[in-house]
Design an enzyme around this catalytic site. Structure first.
Site, PDB file in Angstrom:
ATOM      1  N   LEU A 160       0.825  -1.215   0.000  1.00  0.00           N
ATOM      2  CA  LEU A 160       0.000   0.000   0.000  1.00  0.00           C
ATOM      3  C   LEU A 160       0.856   1.262   0.000  1.00  0.00           C
ATOM      4  CD1 LEU A 160      -2.809  -0.837   2.601  1.00  0.00           C
ATOM      5  CD2 LEU A 160      -2.981  -0.855   0.124  1.00  0.00           C
ATOM      6  N   LYS A 162       0.264  -4.939  13.995  1.00  0.00           N
ATOM      7  CA  LYS A 162      -0.569  -4.896  15.206  1.00  0.00           C
ATOM      8  C   LYS A 162       0.120  -5.310  16.514  1.00  0.00           C
ATOM      9  CE  LYS A 162      -2.655  -9.442  15.496  1.00  0.00           C
ATOM     10  NZ  LYS A 162      -2.032  -9.812  16.764  1.00  0.00           N
ATOM     11  N   SER A 215      -9.859  -1.138  16.077  1.00  0.00           N
ATOM     12  CA  SER A 215      -9.599  -2.035  17.200  1.00  0.00           C
ATOM     13  C   SER A 215     -10.176  -1.454  18.479  1.00  0.00           C
ATOM     14  CB  SER A 215      -8.079  -2.183  17.350  1.00  0.00           C
ATOM     15  OG  SER A 215      -7.761  -2.736  18.598  1.00  0.00           O
ATOM     16  N   TYR A 244       0.951   1.821  18.197  1.00  0.00           N
ATOM     17  CA  TYR A 244       0.009   1.015  17.411  1.00  0.00           C
ATOM     18  C   TYR A 244      -1.415   1.555  17.587  1.00  0.00           C
ATOM     19  CZ  TYR A 244      -3.595  -2.522  16.973  1.00  0.00           C
ATOM     20  OH  TYR A 244      -4.779  -3.151  16.709  1.00  0.00           O
ATOM     21  N   LYS A 302      -4.387   3.420  14.924  1.00  0.00           N
ATOM     22  CA  LYS A 302      -5.815   3.097  14.736  1.00  0.00           C
ATOM     23  C   LYS A 302      -6.672   4.327  15.032  1.00  0.00           C
ATOM     24  CE  LYS A 302      -5.453  -1.172  13.443  1.00  0.00           C
ATOM     25  NZ  LYS A 302      -5.711  -1.531  12.051  1.00  0.00           N
ATOM     26  N   TYR A 358     -12.499  -4.234  16.430  1.00  0.00           N
ATOM     27  CA  TYR A 358     -12.383  -5.639  16.827  1.00  0.00           C
ATOM     28  C   TYR A 358     -12.028  -5.714  18.306  1.00  0.00           C
ATOM     29  CZ  TYR A 358     -11.077  -6.510  11.826  1.00  0.00           C
ATOM     30  OH  TYR A 358     -10.990  -6.582  10.458  1.00  0.00           O
TER      31      TYR A 358
HETATM   32  C1  UD1 Z   1      -3.659  -6.729  22.441  1.00  0.00           C
HETATM   33  C2  UD1 Z   1      -3.356  -5.268  22.285  1.00  0.00           C
HETATM   34  C3  UD1 Z   1      -4.425  -4.634  21.445  1.00  0.00           C
HETATM   35  C4  UD1 Z   1      -4.471  -5.317  20.080  1.00  0.00           C
HETATM   36  C5  UD1 Z   1      -4.706  -6.809  20.253  1.00  0.00           C
HETATM   37  C6  UD1 Z   1      -4.527  -7.486  18.909  1.00  0.00           C
HETATM   38  C7  UD1 Z   1      -2.149  -4.653  24.361  1.00  0.00           C
HETATM   39  C8  UD1 Z   1      -2.167  -3.821  25.594  1.00  0.00           C
HETATM   40  N1  UD1 Z   1      -3.261  -4.622  23.589  1.00  0.00           N
HETATM   41  O1  UD1 Z   1      -4.893  -6.853  23.158  1.00  0.00           O
HETATM   42  O2  UD1 Z   1      -4.141  -3.261  21.292  1.00  0.00           O
HETATM   43  O3  UD1 Z   1      -5.500  -4.761  19.297  1.00  0.00           O
HETATM   44  O4  UD1 Z   1      -3.745  -7.360  21.177  1.00  0.00           O
HETATM   45  O5  UD1 Z   1      -5.015  -8.769  18.928  1.00  0.00           O
HETATM   46  O6  UD1 Z   1      -1.187  -5.319  24.078  1.00  0.00           O
HETATM   47  N2  UD1 Z   1      -1.830 -12.561  28.473  1.00  0.00           N
HETATM   48  C9  UD1 Z   1      -1.175 -13.409  29.355  1.00  0.00           C
HETATM   49  N3  UD1 Z   1      -0.113 -14.121  28.875  1.00  0.00           N
HETATM   50  C10 UD1 Z   1       0.332 -14.019  27.597  1.00  0.00           C
HETATM   51  C11 UD1 Z   1      -0.351 -13.151  26.708  1.00  0.00           C
HETATM   52  C12 UD1 Z   1      -1.434 -12.423  27.192  1.00  0.00           C
HETATM   53  O7  UD1 Z   1      -1.534 -13.518  30.528  1.00  0.00           O
HETATM   54  O8  UD1 Z   1       1.324 -14.674  27.237  1.00  0.00           O
HETATM   55  C13 UD1 Z   1      -2.985 -11.808  28.982  1.00  0.00           C
HETATM   56  C14 UD1 Z   1      -2.815 -10.312  28.855  1.00  0.00           C
HETATM   57  O9  UD1 Z   1      -2.135  -9.787  29.945  1.00  0.00           O
HETATM   58  C15 UD1 Z   1      -4.278  -9.863  28.752  1.00  0.00           C
HETATM   59  C16 UD1 Z   1      -4.982 -11.041  28.030  1.00  0.00           C
HETATM   60  O10 UD1 Z   1      -4.113 -12.155  28.192  1.00  0.00           O
HETATM   61  O11 UD1 Z   1      -4.825  -9.711  30.014  1.00  0.00           O
HETATM   62  C17 UD1 Z   1      -5.183 -10.797  26.551  1.00  0.00           C
HETATM   63  O12 UD1 Z   1      -3.947 -10.402  25.993  1.00  0.00           O
HETATM   64  P1  UD1 Z   1      -3.705 -10.258  24.413  1.00  0.00           P
HETATM   65  O13 UD1 Z   1      -4.128 -11.507  23.736  1.00  0.00           O
HETATM   66  O14 UD1 Z   1      -2.297  -9.817  24.206  1.00  0.00           O
HETATM   67  O15 UD1 Z   1      -4.743  -9.151  23.964  1.00  0.00           O
HETATM   68  P2  UD1 Z   1      -4.925  -7.646  24.507  1.00  0.00           P
HETATM   69  O16 UD1 Z   1      -3.814  -7.226  25.378  1.00  0.00           O
HETATM   70  O17 UD1 Z   1      -6.305  -7.537  25.059  1.00  0.00           O
END
Ligand code: UD1
Length: 292
Positions: A10, A35, A75, A99, A103, A127
């Site tokens: 793009l 992302k 997002s 990031y 958005k 999303y």
């Molecule tokens: C994250 C991004 C968000 C983005 C999205 C894309 C942040 C702060 N936010 O969302 O901006 O649009 O991904 O899909 O990074 N967790 C664990 N262990 C891990 C990984 C995650 O405990 O190894 C927990 C995190 O602390 C969180 C939850 O799982 O509480 C979800 O995490 P994640 O899947 O990374 O999504 P978001 O943080 O909500």
């Protein structure tokens, strides 16, 4: 949409010119973007270049070829640390990292473009946490390197590529101490795009409108682990770790606006998300790569 066999960038206006000069497009669904939050903090210019410049070029070429209907992948990150839940589309927006800022800026850019040229019809889809895989088990997420997001990480522990899951935060004021998110099956997310596209073609005065794509249900990290263990029959060893900086306690969507105006509602729950993610993982433990 890029034609099947073609690839392009793009940021390269000539690629866009070549594409739009060959085919008449009625609308564009624009998914292309980086992302990873951590990467965006370390290398913001990469995010501004890819996400912002790429999208600005796309609007320019769409305008030139009079294609003025756009579905844009935004997002829930634009809600930042929401003061209240569920997140409603008219909440004040806030970005917490580069990031997230891309958005947020791209939402503002869309609103400005539509205001200046009212013939544009733009839908911004916010999303929540997309997970799961195609039911066939043949299409799924295959992140490069160590996954940042929860479900790909759990999946790699389940297939033995990683030893244990770090659970970031066990002292949140939630029912089990771990953070809560609104996980949505990717197939529901895909249907949400079809509903948005339909809305663009049927609603002349849609302007530039944002919709949440979530289920409206919050699931904690520990509940997600338990659901995946049940779906896969695998034990997921966990390590309780400190909170991840910048993480919100609890985020989930208000689904009313999408239900009422798009006629769309998520069909799948956490059980189906884990079932399909495991089907993909067990059939493709190394993603799209051959086993090393
Ligand atoms: C994250 C991004 C968000 C983005 C999205 C894309 C942040 C702060 N936010 O969302 O901006 O649009 O991904 O899909 O990074 N967790 C664990 N262990 C891990 C990984 C995650 O405990 O190894 C927990 C995190 O602390 C969180 C939850 O799982 O509480 C979800 O995490 P994640 O899947 O990374 O999504 P978001 O943080 O909500």
């Amino acid at each position: 949409m890029w034609c099947q066999s073609e690839t392009g960038d793009l940021r390269n206006k000539q690629d866009l010119e070549d594409l739009f000069s060959q085919t008449d497009f009625d609308a564009v669904i624009h998914f292309a973007g980086l992302k990873a939050v951590g990467e965006s903090v370390a290398n913001p210019r990469r995010y501004f270049d890819n996400n912002l410049i790429g999208t600005i070029n796309l609007y320019e070429i769409m305008a030139k070829y009079n294609c003025k209907k756009m579905v844009f992948s935004s997002s829930a990150t634009v809600y930042g640390q929401p003061e209240k839940i569920p997140c409603v589309e008219d909440f004040q927006l806030m970005a917490m990292n580069p990031y997230g800022r891309t958005k947020l800026f791209l939402e503002e850019i869309a609103r400005d473009i539509q205001k200046a040229e009212p013939e544009w019809r733009i839908i911004l889809l916010r999303y929540f946490n997309p997970v799961g895989a195609h039911e066939s088990g043949r299409i799924g997420e295959d992140p490069k390197g160590i996954p940042n997001n929860l479900m790909p990480y759990i999946q790699q522990v389940a297939v033995g590529r990683l030893p244990e899951l770090n659970v970031y935060g066990h002292d949140y004021p939630t029912r089990d101490g771990s953070a809560i998110r609104d996980y949505i099956h990717v197939m529901d997310l895909a249907d949400g795009h079809i509903a948005a596209l339909r809305k663009l073609f049927t609603t002349e005065d849609i302007g530039c409108t944002a919709y949440n794509l979530g289920t409206g249900c919050g699931t904690s990290v520990l509940e997600m682990v338990a659901a995946f263990e049940k779906a896969s029959g695998k034990k997921i060893p966990i390590k309780l770790c400190p909170r991840r900086p910048g993480d919100a306690t609890e985020v989930f969507a208000s689904t009313e606006k999408a239900e009422n105006e798009l006629g769309w509602k998520a069909k799948y729950g956490v059980e189906e998300m884990c079932r399909d993610q495991w089907n993909w993982a067990s059939n493709n433990p190394w993603g799209y790569q051959p086993e090393p």
